[in-house]
Design a protein around this motif. Structure first.
Motif, short mmCIF file in Angstrom:
data_model
loop_
_atom_site.label_atom_id
_atom_site.label_comp_id
_atom_site.label_asym_id
_atom_site.label_seq_id
_atom_site.Cartn_x
_atom_site.Cartn_y
_atom_site.Cartn_z
N CYS A 1 -77.86 -27.81 2.47
CA CYS A 1 -78.13 -27.77 1.04
C CYS A 1 -78.50 -26.35 0.67
N PHE A 2 -78.01 -25.89 -0.45
CA PHE A 2 -78.28 -24.55 -0.97
C PHE A 2 -79.07 -24.73 -2.26
N GLN A 3 -80.33 -24.35 -2.23
CA GLN A 3 -81.20 -24.54 -3.38
C GLN A 3 -81.59 -23.19 -3.97
N LEU A 4 -81.43 -23.08 -5.27
CA LEU A 4 -81.90 -21.89 -5.98
C LEU A 4 -83.31 -22.20 -6.47
N MET A 5 -84.27 -21.36 -6.04
CA MET A 5 -85.67 -21.58 -6.38
C MET A 5 -86.28 -20.27 -6.85
#
Length: 103
Positions: free
Chosen positions: A52-56
């Protein structure tokens, strides 16, 4: 968190035992984000469903630590500070006729 000091991060999660246990915990307990860590959006590897690639966003990278600890048994993390392409071009000194190239 002050938006002016916030840094965006691409969080790359690799599921240790596949997506099932991760989704089960998220359904039962939510994201478990500490104060000061903001979720923006996420995308999942469409082929294997194991990343999973999460932008935070946060103004303190240490804010990730309790969140990582809550998920470390199920997920391996890579956390990369990111900037948008306009900022990258400006920082690099790249010249594109006064504009940033389109995607």
């Amino acid at each position: 968190m002050t938006r002016a000091n916030a840094v965006r991060y691409m969080v790359i999660e690799t599921y240790r035992a596949g997506p099932g246990p991760v989704y089960a915990r998220a359904a039962a307990q939510g994201r478990m984000l500490p104060a000061g860590l903001r979720f923006i959006d996420s995308w999942v590897d469409g082929d294997r469903l194991d990343r999973c690639f999460q932008l935070m966003e946060t103004d303190d990278r240490a804010t990730f630590e309790p969140w990582i600890a809550a998920w470390a048994d199920l997920v391996a993390f890579e956390i990369v500070p990111v900037v948008d392409r306009a900022e990258a071009a400006a920082r690099s000194g790249a010249q594109f006729g006064g504009r940033v190239p389109a995607d």
